[in-house]
Enzyme design. Structure first.
Site, mmCIF file in Angstrom:
data_model
loop_
_atom_site.group_PDB
_atom_site.id
_atom_site.type_symbol
_atom_site.label_atom_id
_atom_site.label_comp_id
_atom_site.label_asym_id
_atom_site.label_seq_id
_atom_site.Cartn_x
_atom_site.Cartn_y
_atom_site.Cartn_z
ATOM 1 C CB SER A 1 14.099 -23.972 -33.952
ATOM 2 O OG SER A 1 12.945 -24.094 -34.729
ATOM 3 C CG ASP B 1 12.482 -17.820 -40.760
ATOM 4 O OD1 ASP B 1 11.929 -16.707 -40.689
ATOM 5 O OD2 ASP B 1 11.853 -18.877 -40.992
ATOM 6 C CG ASN C 1 9.827 -12.411 -47.749
ATOM 7 O OD1 ASN C 1 9.132 -13.382 -47.454
ATOM 8 N ND2 ASN C 1 9.314 -11.216 -47.998
ATOM 9 C CG HIS D 1 9.232 -13.994 -37.713
ATOM 10 N ND1 HIS D 1 9.506 -15.210 -38.307
ATOM 11 C CD2 HIS D 1 10.222 -13.793 -36.816
ATOM 12 C CE1 HIS D 1 10.625 -15.687 -37.803
ATOM 13 N NE2 HIS D 1 11.080 -14.859 -36.893
ATOM 14 C CD GLU E 1 12.582 -19.051 -45.695
ATOM 15 O OE1 GLU E 1 13.629 -19.097 -46.377
ATOM 16 O OE2 GLU E 1 11.596 -19.777 -45.913
ATOM 17 C CG HIS F 1 4.421 -22.711 -45.306
ATOM 18 N ND1 HIS F 1 3.362 -22.327 -44.517
ATOM 19 C CD2 HIS F 1 5.008 -21.550 -45.710
ATOM 20 C CE1 HIS F 1 3.316 -21.008 -44.440
ATOM 21 N NE2 HIS F 1 4.300 -20.518 -45.147
ATOM 22 C CB SER G 1 10.909 -21.064 -49.405
ATOM 23 O OG SER G 1 9.544 -20.805 -49.507
ATOM 24 C CB SER H 1 8.806 -23.694 -35.196
ATOM 25 O OG SER H 1 10.165 -23.346 -35.057
ATOM 26 C CG ASP I 1 7.027 -19.485 -47.525
ATOM 27 O OD1 ASP I 1 6.256 -18.971 -46.717
ATOM 28 O OD2 ASP I 1 8.082 -20.055 -47.190
ATOM 29 C CG ASN I 2 5.524 -14.931 -47.594
ATOM 30 O OD1 ASN I 2 6.307 -15.867 -47.709
ATOM 31 N ND2 ASN I 2 5.937 -13.729 -47.267
ATOM 32 C CB CYS J 1 -0.389 -18.607 -44.970
ATOM 33 S SG CYS J 1 1.184 -18.051 -44.276
ATOM 34 C CD GLN K 1 17.163 -18.949 -47.167
ATOM 35 O OE1 GLN K 1 18.360 -18.700 -47.296
ATOM 36 N NE2 GLN K 1 16.382 -18.213 -46.399
ATOM 37 C CE LYS L 1 9.806 -17.036 -47.626
ATOM 38 N NZ LYS L 1 8.814 -16.400 -46.752
ATOM 39 C CG HIS M 1 10.364 -22.175 -38.428
ATOM 40 N ND1 HIS M 1 10.007 -21.585 -37.246
ATOM 41 C CD2 HIS M 1 10.103 -21.251 -39.403
ATOM 42 C CE1 HIS M 1 9.539 -20.364 -37.478
ATOM 43 N NE2 HIS M 1 9.580 -20.135 -38.780
HETATM 44 P P1 NAD Z 1 3.244 -7.973 -46.010
HETATM 45 O O1 NAD Z 1 4.032 -6.736 -45.804
HETATM 46 O O2 NAD Z 1 2.998 -8.496 -47.379
HETATM 47 O O3 NAD Z 1 1.814 -7.856 -45.300
HETATM 48 C C1 NAD Z 1 1.582 -7.267 -44.052
HETATM 49 C C2 NAD Z 1 0.316 -6.409 -44.225
HETATM 50 O O4 NAD Z 1 -0.086 -5.941 -42.938
HETATM 51 C C3 NAD Z 1 0.546 -5.190 -45.118
HETATM 52 O O5 NAD Z 1 -0.352 -5.200 -46.201
HETATM 53 C C4 NAD Z 1 0.330 -4.008 -44.182
HETATM 54 O O6 NAD Z 1 -0.253 -2.907 -44.832
HETATM 55 C C5 NAD Z 1 -0.584 -4.615 -43.121
HETATM 56 N N1 NAD Z 1 -0.548 -3.923 -41.833
HETATM 57 C C6 NAD Z 1 0.510 -3.357 -41.176
HETATM 58 N N2 NAD Z 1 0.115 -2.816 -40.026
HETATM 59 C C7 NAD Z 1 -1.217 -3.051 -39.925
HETATM 60 C C8 NAD Z 1 -2.188 -2.731 -38.943
HETATM 61 N N3 NAD Z 1 -1.892 -2.023 -37.852
HETATM 62 N N4 NAD Z 1 -3.459 -3.162 -39.155
HETATM 63 C C9 NAD Z 1 -3.795 -3.847 -40.270
HETATM 64 N N5 NAD Z 1 -2.909 -4.163 -41.238
HETATM 65 C C10 NAD Z 1 -1.642 -3.765 -41.064
HETATM 66 O O7 NAD Z 1 3.996 -9.096 -45.137
HETATM 67 P P2 NAD Z 1 3.779 -10.675 -45.276
HETATM 68 O O8 NAD Z 1 4.746 -11.218 -46.224
HETATM 69 O O9 NAD Z 1 2.336 -10.935 -45.444
HETATM 70 O O10 NAD Z 1 4.256 -11.147 -43.823
HETATM 71 C C11 NAD Z 1 3.525 -10.849 -42.640
HETATM 72 C C12 NAD Z 1 4.201 -11.505 -41.441
HETATM 73 O O11 NAD Z 1 4.150 -12.923 -41.569
HETATM 74 C C13 NAD Z 1 5.688 -11.186 -41.293
HETATM 75 O O12 NAD Z 1 5.995 -11.123 -39.930
HETATM 76 C C14 NAD Z 1 6.370 -12.380 -41.936
HETATM 77 O O13 NAD Z 1 7.690 -12.520 -41.509
HETATM 78 C C15 NAD Z 1 5.465 -13.493 -41.497
HETATM 79 N N6 NAD Z 1 5.447 -14.735 -42.292
HETATM 80 C C16 NAD Z 1 4.991 -15.840 -41.651
HETATM 81 C C17 NAD Z 1 4.871 -17.035 -42.322
HETATM 82 C C18 NAD Z 1 4.430 -18.269 -41.614
HETATM 83 O O14 NAD Z 1 4.615 -19.368 -42.128
HETATM 84 N N7 NAD Z 1 3.828 -18.161 -40.448
HETATM 85 C C19 NAD Z 1 5.180 -17.107 -43.688
HETATM 86 C C20 NAD Z 1 5.646 -15.958 -44.317
HETATM 87 C C21 NAD Z 1 5.766 -14.774 -43.616
HETATM 88 N N1 RBV Z 2 8.270 -21.629 -42.829
HETATM 89 N N2 RBV Z 2 8.992 -22.722 -42.703
HETATM 90 C C1 RBV Z 2 8.164 -23.745 -42.699
HETATM 91 N N3 RBV Z 2 7.709 -26.090 -42.845
HETATM 92 O O1 RBV Z 2 9.744 -25.407 -42.385
HETATM 93 N N4 RBV Z 2 6.923 -23.320 -42.799
HETATM 94 C C2 RBV Z 2 6.985 -21.967 -42.881
HETATM 95 C C3 RBV Z 2 8.588 -25.152 -42.629
HETATM 96 C C4 RBV Z 2 8.900 -20.304 -42.917
HETATM 97 C C5 RBV Z 2 8.332 -19.414 -44.013
HETATM 98 O O2 RBV Z 2 9.227 -19.372 -45.088
HETATM 99 C C6 RBV Z 2 8.206 -18.047 -43.346
HETATM 100 O O3 RBV Z 2 8.729 -16.996 -44.109
HETATM 101 C C7 RBV Z 2 8.927 -18.239 -42.034
HETATM 102 O O4 RBV Z 2 8.730 -19.604 -41.727
HETATM 103 C C8 RBV Z 2 8.454 -17.365 -40.905
HETATM 104 O O5 RBV Z 2 9.281 -17.602 -39.801
#
Ligand code: NAD
Ligand code: RBV
Length: 511
Positions: free
Chosen positions: A97, A160, A248, A368, A223, A432, A440, A102, A257-258, A262, A444, A253, A74
């Site tokens: 990106s 990522d 990750n 993701h 990532e 974030h 995070s 993003s 981060d996660n 969030c 990296q 991280k 991103h």
């Molecule tokens: P995680 O493995 O810790 O959590 C995912 C959860 O979903 C698990 O507990 C799993 O049991 C559950 N799950 C799987 N299938 C399911 C279903 N059918 N119904 C209900 N629950 C179900 O993973 P995470 O670290 O929480 O990451 C989740 C997603 O978010 C990934 O795609 C990751 O890459 C992404 N992510 C996004 C951001 C962001 O900023 N938007 C940040 C970090 C990670």
């Molecule tokens: N993420 N990046 C940002 N502000 O640049 N915010 C979230 C930022 C990353 C985060 O580390 C996550 O694992 C990933 O985006 C999902 O694509």
């Protein structure tokens, strides 16, 4: 900047030459936008003490001299600070990106101009990214960043979600099989575009591009959870072509981060997109892993009535202990105001579910990829006229169903889909905050340095950084919170069986 001929055909409907030779491509290089980006980069650096310290400690040593890093992550302000840290440590960098929505355009522009360049004389990094790319533009950007002027390609990837790694692997596999990709074999619209890109490269650039590129890459640092899954899958199949560092699963991280990222950025996105009150609303978070826990906390912080869905009894029990109801989507679909998917899985909310939702229910995803919500199914219904898509503003759409009867006055109901089902915190807000991303991104940078120095030692494996580095990353951020650590005495260290200087926990400790 490029020694490649600029006589390529246009790639699909992008209007852009397949191999462009462009030094960069962003959408807004106005003085005001660049100045805004630069100011935000300066402010962010103060909130990113991990990266600032690495610059101070290693800037003169240049541990990344000779590294040619292609980044797919991103293109935000925080990423701009990461990029400029990699440069300060001696790397050459090209960037895209990892998501079509993003990019923060002022971050992209300021990163192209660089700290000492100007709009007329940019002196920064080749960035190929803008907010609101089409999928064809997105993959075009990825190709431009991988094509390294005067070289076969980068020698390191910072990924990522794994798209850059995917393109290099697919390209090399097809070249080895002696096949030209057939877009007709595609499993999805996006897969078709990837195959079109590989076909166009093969026909117009040659059929010995990806193998040498893959062979030149000594490693990748990944990532996010979903990208890490893809790497372990390749490792298990024996198809991974270079070592990978799983960033990750550094504690500093995923457990920050996660979770805390969030917690900040989920409701930020829903507010910016809709301005709807969350208090008292029924919200459902699908998946209670790290992201789901942060998302649930984000909504609970607004006093929403939060429930979750899970497949994993441990995560379900954790939710129960926090007083959060564990339900199934089918049981609550008609009674929920806000849906958030956070599973990293696919087909979580189907078109069938969306037909049953309350009028104006908000539907978004923070995982993701865009297949947690069945956007393809919704599009298919649009093709048959069952539903109309109305743009409220970019990345906010009302989908109005015509055949249901539980909408206003017994007519069709609508739902509000955010960021077209893509990660909402980066599509509708700015991801974030800097302090979280510092943690995070310090991982990296350490991962890139480790690969640059020692990749050959790892083989085609996926590894995490050692715990002493994880603790170091945490330590670098404590000052921001005026946190004062207790110093372990020699006797106490011996008693609990650790060294006075750490690591303080065994590898199996879960935090
Ligand atoms: P995680 O493995 O810790 O959590 C995912 C959860 O979903 C698990 O507990 C799993 O049991 C559950 N799950 C799987 N299938 C399911 C279903 N059918 N119904 C209900 N629950 C179900 O993973 P995470 O670290 O929480 O990451 C989740 C997603 O978010 C990934 O795609 C990751 O890459 C992404 N992510 C996004 C951001 C962001 O900023 N938007 C940040 C970090 C990670
Ligand atoms: N993420 N990046 C940002 N502000 O640049 N915010 C979230 C930022 C990353 C985060 O580390 C996550 O694992 C990933 O985006 C999902 O694509």
């Amino acid at each position: 900047m490029s020694d490649r001929p600029n006589q390529s055909p246009e790639f699909l409907d992008t209007g852009l030459p397949l191999v462009s030779g462009m030094p960069w491509r962003v959408v807004d290089m106005s003085e005001a936008t660049v100045a805004f980006g630069r100011k935000e980069l300066e402010l962010a650096l103060y909130e990113m003490p991990g990266l600032a310290t690495l610059r101070e400690e290693m800037g003169s040593e240049k541990p990344l001299a000779g590294a040619k890093i292609m980044g797919s992550l991103h293109m935000t302000i925080q990423t701009g600070v990461l990029i400029e840290t990699l440069i300060a440590l001696g790397a050459e960098v090209r960037w895209v990106s990892c998501n079509i929505f993003s990019t923060q355009d002022h971050a992209a522009a300021a990163t192209v101009v660089g700290p000492s360049g100007s709009v007329d004389n940019p002196d920064g990094v080749p960035v190929f990214a803008w907010k609101g790319e089409t999928l064809a533009e997105y993959w075009w950007c990825t190709l431009q960043a991988l094509l390294w002027p005067g070289e076969v390609g980068p020698n390191l990837i910072l990924d990522d979600g794994g798209d850059a790694t995917l393109l290099v692997h697919l390209g090399a596999e097809l070249e080895e099989a002696g096949k030209i990709a057939d877009p007709a074999d595609a499993e999805s619209d996006e897969h078709r575009i990837i195959l079109e890109l590989l076909k166009a490269v093969s026909e117009n650039v040659g059929d010995n591009i990806w193998r040498p590129m893959a062979a030149n890459i000594i490693g990748v640092s990944e990532e996010t959870t979903t990208g890490v899954h893809r790497l372990y899958q390749r490792r298990d199949e024996g198809t991974l072509r270079f070592p990978a560092i799983n960033v990750n699963d550094s504690v500093t991280k995923s457990k920050f981060d996660n979770l805390y990222g969030c917690r900040h950025s989920l409701v930020d996105a829903i507010f910016r997109a809709t301005d709807v009150l969350m208090s008292g609303k029924r919200a459902l978070v699908c998946g209670f892993g790290d992201v789901g826990k942060g998302s649930a906390e984000s909504l609970r912080g607004q006093h929403a009535k939060v429930s979750i869905t899970e497949i994993d009894p441990i995560c379900a029990l954790q939710a129960s202990m926090m007083g959060i109801d564990v339900v199934t989507l089918d049981d609550v679909v008609g009674n929920t105001d806000v849906f958030v998917t956070a599973t990293g899985n696919y087909n979580i909310i189907t078109a069938q579910h969306m037909l049953q939702m309350k009028h104006n229910a908000i539907v978004c995803n923070i995982g993701h990829f865009d297949n947690e919500i069945d956007m393809a199914g919704l599009e298919a219904m649009r093709d048959t006229g069952e539903v109309t898509k109305i743009e409220v503003k970019p990345q906010v759409h009302e989908w109005k169903f015509h055949k249901t009867t539980h909408g206003p006055n017994g007519g069709g109901h609508s739902i509000i889909v955010l960021a077209e089902g893509r990660l909402v915190n980066l599509g509708c807000a700015t991801g974030h905050p800097s302090l979280v991303m510092s943690s995070s991104f310090t991982n990296q940078v350490l991962a890139q340095i480790e690969l640059h120095r020692n990749a050959a030692e790892y083989g085609r494996q996926v590894v995490t950084l050692p715990k002493y580095l994880d603790e170091r990353v945490a330590r670098l951020h404590l000052g921001k919170f005026d946190a004062k650590l207790t110093v372990l005495s020699k006797e106490q260290a011996d008693y609990i069986g650790v060294k006075q200087e750490g690591p303080y926990k065994a590898d199996h400790y879960r935090y």
